[in-house]
Design a protein around this motif. Structure first.
Motif, PDB file in Angstrom:
ATOM      1  N   ALA A   1     110.271  11.643  35.570  1.00 59.68           N
ATOM      2  CA  ALA A   1     110.523  11.135  37.229  1.00 59.68           C
ATOM      3  C   ALA A   1     112.043  11.125  37.299  1.00 59.68           C
ATOM      4  CB  ALA A   1     109.863   9.866  37.189  1.00 59.68           C
TER       5      ALA A   1
ATOM      6  N   VAL B   1     109.337  14.963  38.897  1.00 61.77           N
ATOM      7  CA  VAL B   1     108.503  14.394  39.966  1.00 61.77           C
ATOM      8  C   VAL B   1     109.428  13.191  40.383  1.00 61.77           C
ATOM      9  CG1 VAL B   1     106.651  15.292  39.293  1.00 61.77           C
ATOM     10  CG2 VAL B   1     107.032  13.146  38.356  1.00 61.77           C
TER      11      VAL B   1
ATOM     12  N   SER C   1     108.271   9.957  40.987  1.00 63.30           N
ATOM     13  CA  SER C   1     108.340   8.658  40.615  1.00 63.30           C
ATOM     14  C   SER C   1     107.321   8.400  39.374  1.00 63.30           C
ATOM     15  CB  SER C   1     107.373   7.654  41.712  1.00 63.30           C
ATOM     16  OG  SER C   1     106.049   8.332  41.576  1.00 63.30           O
TER      17      SER C   1
ATOM     18  N   ARG D   1     104.710   6.641  38.618  1.00 60.39           N
ATOM     19  CA  ARG D   1     103.277   6.882  39.028  1.00 60.39           C
ATOM     20  C   ARG D   1     102.679   8.359  38.994  1.00 60.39           C
ATOM     21  NH1 ARG D   1     101.330   2.251  40.271  1.00 60.39           N
ATOM     22  NH2 ARG D   1     102.331   0.504  40.962  1.00 60.39           N
ATOM     23  N   GLN D   2     103.655   9.270  39.445  1.00 58.44           N
ATOM     24  CA  GLN D   2     103.269  10.601  39.547  1.00 58.44           C
ATOM     25  C   GLN D   2     103.327  11.381  38.274  1.00 58.44           C
ATOM     26  OE1 GLN D   2     105.942  12.522  42.368  1.00 58.44           O
ATOM     27  NE2 GLN D   2     104.443  12.386  44.154  1.00 58.44           N
TER      28      GLN D   2
ATOM     29  N   GLU E   1      99.856  10.126  36.683  1.00 53.61           N
ATOM     30  CA  GLU E   1      98.789  10.657  37.447  1.00 53.61           C
ATOM     31  C   GLU E   1      98.742  12.224  36.735  1.00 53.61           C
ATOM     32  OE1 GLU E   1      99.800  10.816  41.512  1.00 53.61           O
ATOM     33  OE2 GLU E   1      99.302   8.847  41.897  1.00 53.61           O
ATOM     34  N   ARG E   2      99.673  12.844  36.462  1.00 53.09           N
ATOM     35  CA  ARG E   2      99.836  14.429  35.907  1.00 53.09           C
ATOM     36  C   ARG E   2      99.747  14.580  34.479  1.00 53.09           C
ATOM     37  NH1 ARG E   2     103.736  17.183  40.412  1.00 53.09           N
ATOM     38  NH2 ARG E   2     102.956  16.090  42.358  1.00 53.09           N
TER      39      ARG E   2
END
Length: 277
Positions: free
Chosen positions: A44, A63, A65, A67-68, A71-72
């Motif tokens: 991030a 990315v 954040s 959180r992203q 997610e990935r």
């Protein structure tokens, strides 16, 4: 009951929560070893230009954040200062399901706490050191309650591609941190001191540093490749009334071995203190 999803070795994605030097070293080593392409690695952007540039130079996905990142990513590595891991893990816990393999490389933090904060027991704790960046790191791992042998194999291949990795009981991890986690810094100091000694004896600085670095590398290679005990290797190059024994005597008078032992003990003690904060 939530089931554990196997992670496919050929296709998994890797994410770093925290973009510090250790995360950079792991990412760089893994990419250079060809274990993962940079397109399958995520971290991030935390508005630190130098950290962002370091990862972008590897062509890793940056990315917006944490959180992203989660997610990935199939494998999520917490590479943060120990003092902030709890807050970040708690914040991300809704996303940290059992289909994610979680890894901590933070010094001093125990699996039981990591699992509680993240709300997931599919955790593996790893203590690496920074020579993983050049493929000769040392790492030790232990498994959390829900981590599988397949998970252990994945992490063994990941970190084994950039050095050597061992498994050990978690109760040994403070000692591991004191020895291999912090140990490279002690050896860098020793190399600098050897080079300074060479300069004091009349060598040009560049030559002295090159000789010191290669000498440490060669000595480590002798120990690992011959399998001989370091004491035997020392005796092999220490002739009666020669130059080496003269220098060795000075090291003994200065308490060289005791100082190194105390450095490992002090770092191990600090690792234990971090776990209690």
């Amino acid at each position: 009951m939530e089931t554990t999803t196997p992670i496919l070795l050929d296709t998994y994605t890797l994410g770093f929560i925290g973009a510090g030097k250790m995360a950079e070293s792991i990412a760089k080593g893994v990419v250079q070893a060809g274990v993962l392409p940079p397109s399958r690695i995520f971290t991030a952007d935390h508005s630190n230009p130098s950290r962002r540039s370091a990862f972008q130079s590897l062509s890793v996905n940056v990315v917006s954040s944490n959180r992203q990142v989660v997610e990935r990513s199939d494998v999520v590595v917490f590479s943060l200062k120990p003092q902030v891991v709890k807050d970040v893990a708690v914040q991300l816990s809704p996303q940290l399901t059992k289909n994610k393999l979680l890894v901590s490389v933070a010094a001093g933090l125990k699996l039981k706490d990591l699992q509680e904060w993240a709300g997931s027991s599919r955790f593996i704790r790893v203590m690496p050191n920074n020579p993983i960046e050049v493929g000769v790191g040392a790492a030790v791992m232990c498994l959390g309650d829900a981590a599988t042998e397949e998970d252990a194999e994945l992490i063994s291949k990941l970190f084994g591609s950039v050095g050597k990795i061992w498994r050990a009981d978690e109760k040994l991890f403070d000692a591991v941190t004191g020895l291999s986690g912090s140990g490279p810094a002690y050896l860098y100091l020793a190399m600098e001191a050897l080079a300074d000694g060479g300069v004091a004896a009349g060598l040009p600085r560049e030559l002295a540093l090159g000789l010191a670095s290669q000498t440490v590398l060669g000595a480590a290679s002798m120990a690992t490749k011959t399998g001989k005990h370091p004491a035997q290797l020392k005796d092999d190059v220490t002739s009666p009334a020669g130059t080496t024994i003269a220098g060795y005597y000075e090291l003994e008078k200065g308490g060289f071995r005791g100082v190194l032992m105390n450095a490992v003990l002090a770092a191990a003690k600090r690792s234990s203190e971090l776990a209690q904060r």
